[in-house]
Structures are given as structure tokens and as C-alpha cells.
Design an enzyme around this catalytic site. Structure first.
Site, PDB file in Angstrom:
ATOM      1  N   HIS A  75       0.837  -1.205   0.000  1.00 33.17           N
ATOM      2  CA  HIS A  75       0.000   0.000   0.000  1.00 33.17           C
ATOM      3  C   HIS A  75       0.873   1.256   0.000  1.00 33.17           C
ATOM      4  O   HIS A  75       0.610   2.213  -0.746  1.00 33.17           O
ATOM      5  CB  HIS A  75      -0.919   0.023   1.212  1.00 33.17           C
ATOM      6  CG  HIS A  75      -1.846  -1.140   1.290  1.00 33.17           C
ATOM      7  ND1 HIS A  75      -2.635  -1.400   2.386  1.00 33.17           N
ATOM      8  CD2 HIS A  75      -2.120  -2.133   0.385  1.00 33.17           C
ATOM      9  CE1 HIS A  75      -3.344  -2.499   2.172  1.00 33.17           C
ATOM     10  NE2 HIS A  75      -3.041  -2.959   0.967  1.00 33.17           N
ATOM     11  N   HIS A 233      -8.801  -2.355  -5.507  1.00 30.97           N
ATOM     12  CA  HIS A 233      -7.728  -2.614  -4.544  1.00 30.97           C
ATOM     13  C   HIS A 233      -6.710  -3.607  -5.109  1.00 30.97           C
ATOM     14  O   HIS A 233      -5.521  -3.520  -4.803  1.00 30.97           O
ATOM     15  CB  HIS A 233      -8.279  -3.135  -3.216  1.00 30.97           C
ATOM     16  CG  HIS A 233      -7.208  -3.227  -2.164  1.00 30.97           C
ATOM     17  ND1 HIS A 233      -6.786  -2.134  -1.431  1.00 30.97           N
ATOM     18  CD2 HIS A 233      -6.433  -4.260  -1.778  1.00 30.97           C
ATOM     19  CE1 HIS A 233      -5.813  -2.498  -0.635  1.00 30.97           C
ATOM     20  NE2 HIS A 233      -5.572  -3.790  -0.821  1.00 30.97           N
ATOM     21  N   ASP A 237      -2.724  -3.029  -5.205  1.00 28.11           N
ATOM     22  CA  ASP A 237      -1.685  -3.977  -4.813  1.00 28.11           C
ATOM     23  C   ASP A 237      -0.688  -4.195  -5.951  1.00 28.11           C
ATOM     24  O   ASP A 237       0.529  -4.267  -5.726  1.00 28.11           O
ATOM     25  CB  ASP A 237      -2.309  -5.316  -4.425  1.00 28.11           C
ATOM     26  CG  ASP A 237      -2.921  -5.305  -3.033  1.00 28.11           C
ATOM     27  OD1 ASP A 237      -2.645  -4.375  -2.253  1.00 28.11           O
ATOM     28  OD2 ASP A 237      -3.690  -6.237  -2.721  1.00 28.11           O
ATOM     29  N   HIS A 260      -0.080 -11.220  -4.930  1.00 29.38           N
ATOM     30  CA  HIS A 260       1.300 -10.821  -4.663  1.00 29.38           C
ATOM     31  C   HIS A 260       2.317 -11.816  -5.232  1.00 29.38           C
ATOM     32  O   HIS A 260       3.352 -11.412  -5.769  1.00 29.38           O
ATOM     33  CB  HIS A 260       1.515 -10.651  -3.170  1.00 29.38           C
ATOM     34  CG  HIS A 260       0.646  -9.606  -2.554  1.00 29.38           C
ATOM     35  ND1 HIS A 260       0.674  -8.290  -2.961  1.00 29.38           N
ATOM     36  CD2 HIS A 260      -0.289  -9.676  -1.566  1.00 29.38           C
ATOM     37  CE1 HIS A 260      -0.198  -7.595  -2.239  1.00 29.38           C
ATOM     38  NE2 HIS A 260      -0.787  -8.409  -1.401  1.00 29.38           N
TER      39      HIS A 260
END
Length: 282
Positions: A75, A233, A237, A260
Site C-alpha cells: 500500500h 484494490h 496492490d 502478490h
């Protein structure tokens, strides 16, 4: 010219996983420093914010060097990339930046409050020269040649009506990031919370910083800023993880169900072959 902060700024808050209070300080840095995290509670150990320092991606991006690590940096890294900061030192007296509002806007506003300063040295970007495709199970990322940074994402949580299928695309500019992506908060599932707490994780998650999904219901729907906040969101990321390239990434990022782990794998694949990219001055 390269850009850093005009002055130091500090912020304290709760760490998402550790649940402890952490003080974060953002410091101006000399040209060529890049983005560096410094653990002041570990004698000032420093970790460069680079893709090849990523050691864990299960519940956030964790960078490490030796026995020092910093978790959940995505973030903050997204806000740094959105504000077009090249050189910055982030000091922490704990294992993670404070989660703040669970978005990137909280960090972006801190940077705006501190102001920015242009300094000597050319900004260098990584320009993707040919398609790079990374697939892990049903997740995929395509990094495609482009004249400007762009992001698109296809999200599929068909197992819950609270999310369902969502898609979003945007040209990555400072203005678009601040308006469309930075406010999107992180989200999680209530049925996973107890297990995470027993593992010592998500202890700082709350109904004020995390959108909570329970079955087909969003528990704290009043916290949502967009109807499609979940996919936004995911782009947030991705921007944060791609910022670990070591400079602005000029490419079209196309993500499908990725996270991720796939983000980091895409950067490792990109840099594995010098023919995949070129270094250009902005």
C-alpha cells in the site's frame, strides 16, 4: 529530474498483522538512493524496496535482507509510485508500516503534506520491450509493451455474491491513481480471521481499516468507497508490487485472478531476460 520529499514527516498506527503500534517516518533521500526501508528497532538495518528482496507473498509483500524484514509494504509502495517519488527512506520501529485506513490514500496524503522536492539526476524507467506472460495455477499476468503505464484487472470471486466478478482498467497517472485507486481499501473474509489470529496474523485488522466479507454479505458496507472497490484494490496492490522494479514501469499490466505471488513472479520473469526490457530516461 528525480523527486524526493521536501521535508520529513511521521505517522504512527497499528500494524496489520503484528497488531502493535508502529511509528513510521518518511525521510528525504539523496539522488540515486531509491526507496529504502530502515528498521530502527533492529539497529538501523536497511532493506532496498526491490523485487529480488521479496521473500514472502502469502498475506502481503514482505521484503527481507539477512534476518531483517518488513511486511505489507504494497500500500505504501503504491502511494510512493503514485506520487512519483524516486528517492525515499522509510524508517520503522516495527515489522510493518502502520495499516492506517487500509488504503494507499492515507500514505499519499502524507506525501502531499510533506511536499516534494526535485533534485539532480535523471529519472530512469523500465520499458517493457516484448510480452512477458506469467501463469500460476489459474492466475495470470501479462506485461505488454506500451507507451505509458496502464493497468487492467479481472477479478473473480464467484463463490460470494458480495464480490462476484469485477473488471477495471486505468491509465496510471498521478491524478488517476489519487482519484480512482488510492482510496480503495483492503478486504478480507471473516471465516479466515480466527485461523489467522491463531497464527499471529491479522491482529491489527478491524472494521475501520478492512472491508469484511461474511458469506454473501459485506459486514461494514458503509466503509466502501466504490461499488467495485475489490478490483480497484487489486490494482492498488499490483501498482505497489510493480514499484519494486526499481523504477517506473512503462508497460500495460493485465492481471487475471493474480496476487502478490504472481506479481513478484512477473517481475522476476521480466528481469530474467535483458531482451524483455530497456532502461529509458523519462
Amino acid at each position: 529530474m528525480r523527486r524526493t520529499l521536501a521535508q520529513e514527516i511521521a505517522k504512527s498506527g497499528t500494524a496489520l498483522h503484528a497488531g502493535a503500534m508502529v511509528e513510521m517516518r518518511l525521510l528525504p533521500a539523496a539522488p540515486g538512493t531509491g526507496i529504502v526501508f530502515r528498521r530502527v528497532d533492529l539497529g538501523g538495518r536497511e532493506i532496498p524496496a526491490l523485487y529480488d528482496r521479496v521473500g514472502e507473498t502469502r498475506l502481503g509483500t514482505v521484503i527481507a535482507q539477512g534476518d531483517a524484514s518488513v511486511g505489507v509494504i504494497e500500500h505504501l509502495m503504491a502511494a510512493i509510485a503514485g506520487a512519483q517519488i524516486d528517492d525515499l527512506i522509510v524508517t520503522l520501529d516495527g515489522p510493518e508500516p502502520p495499516i492506517l485506513d487500509g488504503d494507499a490514500l492515507s500514505y499519499f496524503r502524507l506525501i502531499e503534506e510533506a511536499g516534494t522536492h526535485e533534485q539532480s539526476g535523471a529519472r530512469k524507467a523500465i520499458k517493457v520491450a516484448k510480452p512477458v506472460v506469467t501463469t500460476i495455477k489459474d492466475a495470470q499476468i501479462r506485461l505488454l509493451p506500451a507507451d505509458r503505464p496502464e493497468y487492467s484487472f479481472d477479478l473473480d470471486y464467484s463463490n460470494t455474491k458480495a464480490v462476484g466478478k469485477q473488471s477495471y482498467a486505468m491509465a496510471f497517472t498521478r491524478e488517476n491513481f489519487a482519484r480512482e485507486i488510492a482510496p480503495a481499501r483492503t478486504f478480507g473474509f471473516m471465516h479466515e480471521l480466527d485461523a489467522l489470529n491463531k497464527m499471529g496474523l491479522a491482529r491489527g485488522a478491524s472494521l475501520t481499516n478492512t472491508i469484511a466479507i461474511d458469506g454473501d454479505i459485506v459486514v461494514n458496507k458503509d466503509l466502501m468507497r466504490f461499488a467495485d472497490e475489490f478490483v480497484r484494490h487489486k490494482i492498488l496492490d499490483a501498482i505497489g508490487d510493480m514499484a519494486l522494479a526499481g523504477g517506473p514501469l512503462i508497460a500495460r499490466f493485465e492481471g487475471v485472478k493474480s496476487g502478490h505471488a504472481t506479481n513478484n513472479a512477473a517481475l522476476r520473469m521480466l528481469f530474467a531476460d535483458p531482451a524483455n526490457y530497456e532502461i529509458v530516461e523519462i
